[in-house]
Motif scaffolding. Structure first.
Motif, PDB file in Angstrom:
ATOM      1  N   SER A  43      48.417  77.241  28.734  1.00 30.20           N
ATOM      2  CA  SER A  43      48.015  77.935  29.934  1.00 30.20           C
ATOM      3  C   SER A  43      47.105  76.902  30.881  1.00 30.20           C
ATOM      4  CB  SER A  43      47.200  79.100  29.761  1.00 30.20           C
ATOM      5  OG  SER A  43      46.199  78.849  28.889  1.00 30.20           O
ATOM      6  N   LYS A  44      46.112  76.036  30.252  1.00 28.87           N
ATOM      7  CA  LYS A  44      45.360  75.367  30.952  1.00 28.87           C
ATOM      8  C   LYS A  44      45.764  74.045  31.193  1.00 28.87           C
ATOM      9  CE  LYS A  44      41.411  77.849  29.662  1.00 28.87           C
ATOM     10  NZ  LYS A  44      39.673  77.821  28.936  1.00 28.87           N
ATOM     11  N   ARG A  45      47.116  73.572  30.711  1.00 32.08           N
ATOM     12  CA  ARG A  45      47.779  72.415  30.970  1.00 32.08           C
ATOM     13  C   ARG A  45      47.317  71.119  30.422  1.00 32.08           C
ATOM     14  NH1 ARG A  45      50.261  76.554  32.627  1.00 32.08           N
ATOM     15  NH2 ARG A  45      51.667  76.357  34.674  1.00 32.08           N
ATOM     16  N   PHE A  46      46.840  71.117  29.340  1.00 30.34           N
ATOM     17  CA  PHE A  46      46.393  69.954  28.475  1.00 30.34           C
ATOM     18  C   PHE A  46      46.491  69.870  27.195  1.00 30.34           C
ATOM     19  CE2 PHE A  46      42.994  72.824  27.389  1.00 30.34           C
ATOM     20  CZ  PHE A  46      42.411  72.337  26.192  1.00 30.34           C
ATOM     21  N   VAL A  47      46.548  68.834  26.356  1.00 28.89           N
ATOM     22  CA  VAL A  47      46.674  68.661  24.914  1.00 28.89           C
ATOM     23  C   VAL A  47      45.238  67.865  24.674  1.00 28.89           C
ATOM     24  CG1 VAL A  47      49.303  68.800  24.823  1.00 28.89           C
ATOM     25  CG2 VAL A  47      47.963  66.484  25.266  1.00 28.89           C
ATOM     26  N   ALA A  48      45.066  68.051  23.090  1.00 27.22           N
ATOM     27  CA  ALA A  48      43.868  67.390  22.823  1.00 27.22           C
ATOM     28  C   ALA A  48      43.997  66.848  21.382  1.00 27.22           C
ATOM     29  CB  ALA A  48      42.526  68.406  23.043  1.00 27.22           C
ATOM     30  N   LEU A  49      43.293  65.915  21.131  1.00 25.62           N
ATOM     31  CA  LEU A  49      43.139  65.548  19.809  1.00 25.62           C
ATOM     32  C   LEU A  49      41.676  65.553  19.270  1.00 25.62           C
ATOM     33  CD1 LEU A  49      45.165  64.056  17.485  1.00 25.62           C
ATOM     34  CD2 LEU A  49      44.069  62.023  18.549  1.00 25.62           C
ATOM     35  N   ALA A  50      41.712  65.584  17.504  1.00 28.16           N
ATOM     36  CA  ALA A  50      40.331  65.928  17.040  1.00 28.16           C
ATOM     37  C   ALA A  50      39.484  64.678  16.935  1.00 28.16           C
ATOM     38  CB  ALA A  50      40.598  66.415  15.566  1.00 28.16           C
ATOM     39  N   TRP A  51      38.554  64.807  15.858  1.00 27.15           N
ATOM     40  CA  TRP A  51      37.738  63.609  15.610  1.00 27.15           C
ATOM     41  C   TRP A  51      36.894  63.377  16.896  1.00 27.15           C
ATOM     42  CZ3 TRP A  51      43.210  62.705  14.393  1.00 27.15           C
ATOM     43  CH2 TRP A  51      43.453  63.178  13.348  1.00 27.15           C
ATOM     44  N   ASN A  52      35.710  64.004  17.194  1.00 29.42           N
ATOM     45  CA  ASN A  52      35.140  63.987  18.424  1.00 29.42           C
ATOM     46  C   ASN A  52      34.081  62.739  18.404  1.00 29.42           C
ATOM     47  OD1 ASN A  52      36.350  66.098  19.644  1.00 29.42           O
ATOM     48  ND2 ASN A  52      34.439  67.508  19.363  1.00 29.42           N
ATOM     49  N   ASN A  53      33.881  62.135  17.169  1.00 30.97           N
ATOM     50  CA  ASN A  53      33.128  60.944  17.285  1.00 30.97           C
ATOM     51  C   ASN A  53      33.659  59.776  17.639  1.00 30.97           C
ATOM     52  OD1 ASN A  53      34.693  61.123  14.872  1.00 30.97           O
ATOM     53  ND2 ASN A  53      33.420  59.514  13.989  1.00 30.97           N
ATOM     54  N   ILE A  72      33.518  57.776  10.070  1.00 30.02           N
ATOM     55  CA  ILE A  72      34.587  58.874   9.980  1.00 30.02           C
ATOM     56  C   ILE A  72      34.540  59.731   8.589  1.00 30.02           C
ATOM     57  CG2 ILE A  72      37.125  59.709   9.720  1.00 30.02           C
ATOM     58  CD1 ILE A  72      37.499  57.274  11.614  1.00 30.02           C
ATOM     59  N   LEU A  73      34.226  59.178   7.522  1.00 32.56           N
ATOM     60  CA  LEU A  73      34.164  59.848   6.183  1.00 32.56           C
ATOM     61  C   LEU A  73      32.739  60.307   6.147  1.00 32.56           C
ATOM     62  CD1 LEU A  73      35.323  56.861   3.962  1.00 32.56           C
ATOM     63  CD2 LEU A  73      36.482  58.935   4.487  1.00 32.56           C
ATOM     64  N   MET A  74      31.849  60.240   6.731  1.00 35.46           N
ATOM     65  CA  MET A  74      30.412  60.628   7.071  1.00 35.46           C
ATOM     66  C   MET A  74      30.580  61.888   7.847  1.00 35.46           C
ATOM     67  SD  MET A  74      27.598  57.715   7.205  1.00 35.46           S
ATOM     68  CE  MET A  74      26.447  59.040   7.461  1.00 35.46           C
ATOM     69  N   GLU A  75      31.201  61.977   8.776  1.00 38.74           N
ATOM     70  CA  GLU A  75      31.406  63.190   9.658  1.00 38.74           C
ATOM     71  C   GLU A  75      32.407  64.144   9.129  1.00 38.74           C
ATOM     72  OE1 GLU A  75      29.363  63.827  12.033  1.00 38.74           O
ATOM     73  OE2 GLU A  75      28.514  61.796  12.820  1.00 38.74           O
ATOM     74  N   LYS A 126      32.202  69.028  24.252  1.00 35.36           N
ATOM     75  CA  LYS A 126      32.554  69.313  23.041  1.00 35.36           C
ATOM     76  C   LYS A 126      32.109  68.136  22.170  1.00 35.36           C
ATOM     77  CE  LYS A 126      35.530  71.993  24.878  1.00 35.36           C
ATOM     78  NZ  LYS A 126      35.003  73.690  24.962  1.00 35.36           N
ATOM     79  N   THR A 127      31.170  68.659  21.165  1.00 28.95           N
ATOM     80  CA  THR A 127      30.349  67.819  20.082  1.00 28.95           C
ATOM     81  C   THR A 127      31.035  67.920  18.799  1.00 28.95           C
ATOM     82  OG1 THR A 127      29.164  69.554  19.500  1.00 28.95           O
ATOM     83  CG2 THR A 127      28.472  68.320  21.368  1.00 28.95           C
ATOM     84  N   VAL A 128      30.583  67.087  17.880  1.00 31.64           N
ATOM     85  CA  VAL A 128      31.292  66.947  16.577  1.00 31.64           C
ATOM     86  C   VAL A 128      30.756  68.005  15.969  1.00 31.64           C
ATOM     87  CG1 VAL A 128      30.882  65.631  14.252  1.00 31.64           C
ATOM     88  CG2 VAL A 128      31.271  64.535  16.512  1.00 31.64           C
ATOM     89  N   GLU A 129      29.595  68.423  16.215  1.00 34.10           N
ATOM     90  CA  GLU A 129      29.110  69.942  15.534  1.00 34.10           C
ATOM     91  C   GLU A 129      29.978  71.083  15.929  1.00 34.10           C
ATOM     92  OE1 GLU A 129      26.200  66.689  15.501  1.00 34.10           O
ATOM     93  OE2 GLU A 129      27.184  67.632  17.299  1.00 34.10           O
ATOM     94  N   LEU A 130      30.412  71.248  17.006  1.00 33.70           N
ATOM     95  CA  LEU A 130      31.063  72.478  17.676  1.00 33.70           C
ATOM     96  C   LEU A 130      32.638  72.160  17.068  1.00 33.70           C
ATOM     97  CD1 LEU A 130      31.835  74.773  19.522  1.00 33.70           C
ATOM     98  CD2 LEU A 130      32.204  73.070  21.175  1.00 33.70           C
ATOM     99  N   GLU A 131      33.043  71.015  16.987  1.00 34.50           N
ATOM    100  CA  GLU A 131      34.344  70.971  16.216  1.00 34.50           C
ATOM    101  C   GLU A 131      34.471  71.175  14.988  1.00 34.50           C
ATOM    102  OE1 GLU A 131      37.587  67.203  15.111  1.00 34.50           O
ATOM    103  OE2 GLU A 131      35.672  66.817  16.315  1.00 34.50           O
ATOM    104  N   ARG A 132      33.527  70.851  14.083  1.00 33.72           N
ATOM    105  CA  ARG A 132      33.177  71.462  12.665  1.00 33.72           C
ATOM    106  C   ARG A 132      33.186  72.488  12.410  1.00 33.72           C
ATOM    107  NH1 ARG A 132      29.633  66.446  11.267  1.00 33.72           N
ATOM    108  NH2 ARG A 132      27.931  67.757  11.796  1.00 33.72           N
ATOM    109  N   LYS A 133      32.310  73.467  13.363  1.00 31.91           N
ATOM    110  CA  LYS A 133      32.242  74.768  13.365  1.00 31.91           C
ATOM    111  C   LYS A 133      33.344  75.695  13.581  1.00 31.91           C
ATOM    112  CE  LYS A 133      29.589  78.505  15.513  1.00 31.91           C
ATOM    113  NZ  LYS A 133      28.830  78.902  16.862  1.00 31.91           N
ATOM    114  N   ILE A 134      34.237  75.254  14.871  1.00 35.28           N
ATOM    115  CA  ILE A 134      35.460  76.048  15.063  1.00 35.28           C
ATOM    116  C   ILE A 134      36.528  75.572  13.933  1.00 35.28           C
ATOM    117  CG2 ILE A 134      37.287  76.060  16.606  1.00 35.28           C
ATOM    118  CD1 ILE A 134      34.923  77.252  17.558  1.00 35.28           C
ATOM    119  N   VAL A 135      36.803  74.622  13.314  1.00 31.99           N
ATOM    120  CA  VAL A 135      37.730  73.893  12.440  1.00 31.99           C
ATOM    121  C   VAL A 135      37.399  74.668  11.207  1.00 31.99           C
ATOM    122  CG1 VAL A 135      38.551  72.093  11.024  1.00 31.99           C
ATOM    123  CG2 VAL A 135      38.349  71.847  13.463  1.00 31.99           C
ATOM    124  N   TYR A 136      36.083  74.847  10.712  1.00 33.80           N
ATOM    125  CA  TYR A 136      35.584  75.646   9.749  1.00 33.80           C
ATOM    126  C   TYR A 136      36.177  76.919   9.642  1.00 33.80           C
ATOM    127  CZ  TYR A 136      32.998  77.786   5.688  1.00 33.80           C
ATOM    128  OH  TYR A 136      32.376  78.521   4.857  1.00 33.80           O
TER     129      TYR A 136
END
Length: 387
Positions: A43-53, A72-75, A126-136
């Motif tokens: 609907s918003k015409r984009f794709v995205a990939l994880a690992w915001n760090n 990566i292993l720490m985050e 979009k931050t690492v913290e937000l990503e972890r929260k949503i994925v969790y």
């Protein structure tokens, strides 16, 4: 049929060209986190990939690899192979290019959307913290599939091409899409993807022609025979028969695919006119009028020599223009070394076969893709999928 409609068909045949897929085109699958981000992507015409760090400013040099792996292993505690994460990010940021073709599966890969890749960009909110929260929350089934927004920073604009149901895909392509990597290269499935997107195209020195069979009920052998005979007669008039092969995949619906292999330098003169007529008979162009009208025009081309003599003197200006255009196409066919009248039998056979098999054009339509994807977005999500 009105004269202006006939003139439209005649001009289409006379100026017909086969689209050439650039050899630089690459093919990629971008997954949607169990389908949770699929509707938003479409609907918003984009794709995205994880690992915001990891961003476009990340240092990917060999000297920095070890420290990047540690980050990566720490985050992301769930990551076991940080090298794989780095390679996926490099592909998404640097290796996907504008107009590469993307394959975007919905939940359970029930629907597949094809799109053209656009420019890379990043969403700084979009931050690492937000990503972890949503994925969790997704992993713990704490949120519904349409009630969460994609938290990934790395993004690419897309242009929608087509959305299809899983059962419409080639079997080998369907198997390739079943892997759960967030991004995968699908260059080895280029022709299967293109056959899903286009009725006809040229890739390197090969030309492909796809008959999109939509018949749901049992298919009679005579219908298949008519299609195969008619198409083969047309194709063998423009290329050596040794260069022509056919693949029949009829699961009701399915496809009949003809391949002209390594033919760029052996095609006859004016081959495109003959191929254009074949495409029209196979439903490869979506005119606003019905196929029987197109068949009448094609038959009139093949018999225009006699009709021209009878009508030339009494035709008005508009009728004369149509007659002249018919005669021009007739002469192009003849100049290629083919007796136009010899194509009448194949025309009848092909028209009969295509009608019986309910052959329809493949339509690339941004709005149609978006509408169908809304239905796909309501599907339940699978139990497992990697980033």
């Amino acid at each position: 049929m009105e004269l202006h409609e006939e003139n439209e068909v005649l001009n289409w045949i006379d100026t017909f060209t086969v689209p050439i897929i650039p050899q630089t085109t690459r093919f990629w699958m971008i997954r949607t986190k169990k389908g949770y981000f699929y509707n938003e992507f479409i609907s918003k015409r984009f794709v995205a990939l994880a690992w915001n760090n990891i961003t476009q400013n990340t240092d990917f040099s060999e000297s920095s690899r070890d420290s990047l792996k540690d980050d990566i292993l720490m985050e992301f505690n769930e990551i076991q192979r940080p090298s794989t994460v780095i390679n996926k990010c490099i592909s998404f940021i640097n290796e996907i290019h504008t107009d590469d073709i993307l394959v975007i599966p919905s939940a359970r890969s029930s629907y597949i959307t094809f799109a053209l890749a656009g420019d890379y960009f990043e969403d700084e909110t979009k931050t690492v913290e937000l990503e972890r929260k949503i994925v969790y929350r997704i992993e713990n089934h704490d949120v519904d599939i349409n009630d969460v927004s994609c938290p990934y920073k790395k993004r690419r604009h897309i242009t929608l091409l087509r959305t299809v149901k899983n059962e419409e895909l080639n079997y080998s392509l369907c198997r390739a899409i079943s892997n759960y990597h967030g991004i995968s290269n699908l260059d080895n499935y280029a022709k299967q993807i293109l056959n899903t997107l286009y009725n006809y195209y040229m890739l390197e020195n090969d030309i492909s022609l796809v008959f999109n069979v939509r018949k749901q009920t049992p298919i009679g052998p005579r219908s298949i025979n008519n299609l195969l005979y008619g198409a083969t007669e047309f194709l063998s008039s423009i290329a050596p028969e040794k260069n022509i092969s056919a693949q029949v995949t009829l699961n009701s619906p399915g496809d009949v695919i003809f391949l002209l292999d390594q033919v760029k330098d052996v095609l006859t003169n004016n081959w495109a006119v003959i191929f254009g007529i074949l495409v029209l008979l196979g439903g490869g162009s979506a005119f606003s009028f019905k196929l029987p009208g197109v068949i009448e025009i094609i038959k009139s081309i093949l018999s225009v020599k006699d009709e021209y003599r009878l009508k030339h003197a009494e035709a008005d200006e508009k009728e004369l223009q149509v007659l002249e255009k018919r005669l021009e196409i007739y002469n192009k066919i003849k100049d290629s070394g083919i007796d136009p009248e010899s194509l009448r039998g194949p025309v009848d056979a092909l028209a009969s076969g295509c009608a019986a098999l309910e052959v329809e054009p493949i339509v690339l339509d941004d709005e149609t893709a978006a509408t169908l994807s809304e239905e796909a977005s309501m599907q339940e999500s699978p139990d497992t999928e990697d980033e």
